[in-house]
Design a protein around this motif. Structure first.
Motif, mmCIF file in Angstrom:
data_model
loop_
_atom_site.group_PDB
_atom_site.id
_atom_site.type_symbol
_atom_site.label_atom_id
_atom_site.label_comp_id
_atom_site.label_asym_id
_atom_site.label_seq_id
_atom_site.Cartn_x
_atom_site.Cartn_y
_atom_site.Cartn_z
ATOM 1 N N LEU A 279 0.570 -1.559 0.304
ATOM 2 C CA LEU A 279 -0.038 0.397 -0.048
ATOM 3 C C LEU A 279 1.227 1.555 0.615
ATOM 4 O O LEU A 279 0.310 2.167 -0.579
ATOM 5 C CB LEU A 279 -1.122 -0.023 1.131
ATOM 6 C CG LEU A 279 -1.705 -1.316 0.755
ATOM 7 C CD1 LEU A 279 -2.845 -0.836 2.310
ATOM 8 C CD2 LEU A 279 -2.940 -1.336 -0.297
ATOM 9 N N LEU A 280 1.744 1.430 0.591
ATOM 10 C CA LEU A 280 2.982 2.299 0.480
ATOM 11 C C LEU A 280 3.883 2.456 -0.157
ATOM 12 O O LEU A 280 3.918 4.042 -1.034
ATOM 13 C CB LEU A 280 4.111 2.814 1.580
ATOM 14 C CG LEU A 280 3.033 2.141 3.015
ATOM 15 C CD1 LEU A 280 5.169 2.000 4.219
ATOM 16 C CD2 LEU A 280 3.027 3.803 3.206
ATOM 17 N N VAL B 42 0.346 3.933 -2.770
ATOM 18 C CA VAL B 42 0.570 5.749 -2.771
ATOM 19 C C VAL B 42 1.671 5.864 -3.372
ATOM 20 O O VAL B 42 1.682 6.874 -4.365
ATOM 21 C CB VAL B 42 0.474 5.862 -1.514
ATOM 22 C CG1 VAL B 42 -0.087 6.897 -1.448
ATOM 23 C CG2 VAL B 42 -1.224 5.073 -1.178
ATOM 24 N N GLN C 173 1.580 8.375 -7.098
ATOM 25 C CA GLN C 173 1.163 9.644 -5.701
ATOM 26 C C GLN C 173 0.097 10.872 -6.916
ATOM 27 O O GLN C 173 -0.506 11.655 -6.007
ATOM 28 C CB GLN C 173 1.988 10.767 -5.032
ATOM 29 C CG GLN C 173 3.552 11.152 -5.868
ATOM 30 C CD GLN C 173 4.106 11.443 -5.156
ATOM 31 O OE1 GLN C 173 3.853 11.692 -3.849
ATOM 32 N NE2 GLN C 173 5.757 11.765 -5.694
ATOM 33 N N PHE D 160 -3.211 10.129 -6.777
ATOM 34 C CA PHE D 160 -3.795 10.651 -5.627
ATOM 35 C C PHE D 160 -3.886 12.253 -5.371
ATOM 36 O O PHE D 160 -4.910 13.180 -4.615
ATOM 37 C CB PHE D 160 -3.300 9.617 -4.629
ATOM 38 C CG PHE D 160 -3.456 8.295 -4.917
ATOM 39 C CD1 PHE D 160 -5.019 8.008 -5.883
ATOM 40 C CD2 PHE D 160 -2.762 7.426 -5.297
ATOM 41 C CE1 PHE D 160 -5.318 6.535 -5.853
ATOM 42 C CE2 PHE D 160 -3.209 6.213 -5.490
ATOM 43 C CZ PHE D 160 -4.413 5.855 -4.979
ATOM 44 N N LYS E 275 -10.957 9.228 -8.167
ATOM 45 C CA LYS E 275 -10.057 7.861 -7.785
ATOM 46 C C LYS E 275 -10.255 6.656 -7.282
ATOM 47 O O LYS E 275 -9.269 6.069 -6.519
ATOM 48 C CB LYS E 275 -9.625 8.777 -6.380
ATOM 49 C CG LYS E 275 -8.534 10.373 -6.872
ATOM 50 C CD LYS E 275 -7.859 10.777 -5.300
ATOM 51 C CE LYS E 275 -7.925 11.883 -6.896
ATOM 52 N NZ LYS E 275 -8.352 13.067 -4.972
#
Length: 129
Positions: free
Chosen positions: A81-82, A85, A89, A92, A103
Motif C-alpha cells: 500500500l505504501l 501510493v 502519488q 491521488f 480516484k
C-alpha cells in the motif's frame, strides 16, 4: 506443487487481465494504450501479487518461518500500500486525477490483488498443516 503454483499464477494473471479490460471498457479508456490511467496500477499490482506468490513459495520451505508467514504477509500488505501510493502519488494528489479519472477506480485493482493474495496464502497455509 509446481503445477498448482503455475495454475494459480495463470488464473491470477487472467483475472487481472479480464477485470482490467472490463473496467477500462466501462469507464471509456482505450484498452492497451498508454493513455489509459488504469494500465499502470493494474500492472503494478499484478507484478506485486506474482512476486509475493514466488517469495511465499520459497518462504514456506523454511521451517523456522512457517509459523510467521501470516505476520510476514501483514508486513508486505503495508509495504504494498505504501509503494502503491508512493508510485502513483500524482494520480491521488495531483491535478491529473481530478481531470481524467475518479480516484475510486484505483480501489478495484487494489481489492482484486488483495483477494488473490489472501486466496493464495490461505491455500498455502492449508497445505502446510
Amino acid at each position: 506443487m509446481r503445477g498448482k503454483g503455475l495454475l494459480q499464477t495463470g488464473v491470477f494473471t487472467l483475472s487481472f487481465l479480464m477485470v482490467y479490460l472490463v473496467h477500462a471498457y466501462l469507464i471509456g479508456c482505450p484498452y492497451l494504450s498508454k493513455d489509459c490511467m488504469l494500465l499502470k496500477p493494474y500492472l503494478f499490482l499484478l507484478s506485486f501479487v506474482l512476486v509475493l506468490i514466488l517469495v511465499f513459495h520459497f518462504l514456506a520451505q523454511i521451517k523456522k518461518l512457517k509459523d510467521q508467514l501470516g505476520f510476514i504477509y501483514l508486513a508486505t500488505l503495508v509495504l504494498k500500500l505504501l509503494l502503491f501510493v508512493a508510485v502513483f502519488q500524482n494520480y491521488f494528489f495531483g491535478d491529473i486525477a481530478e481531470a481524467e479519472i475518479n480516484k475510486g477506480h484505483f480501489l478495484i485493482p487494489v481489492f482484486l490483488g488483495l483477494g488473490c493474495e489472501v486466496f493464495f496464502l490461505s491455500q498455502l497455509l492449508k497445505r502446510m498443516e
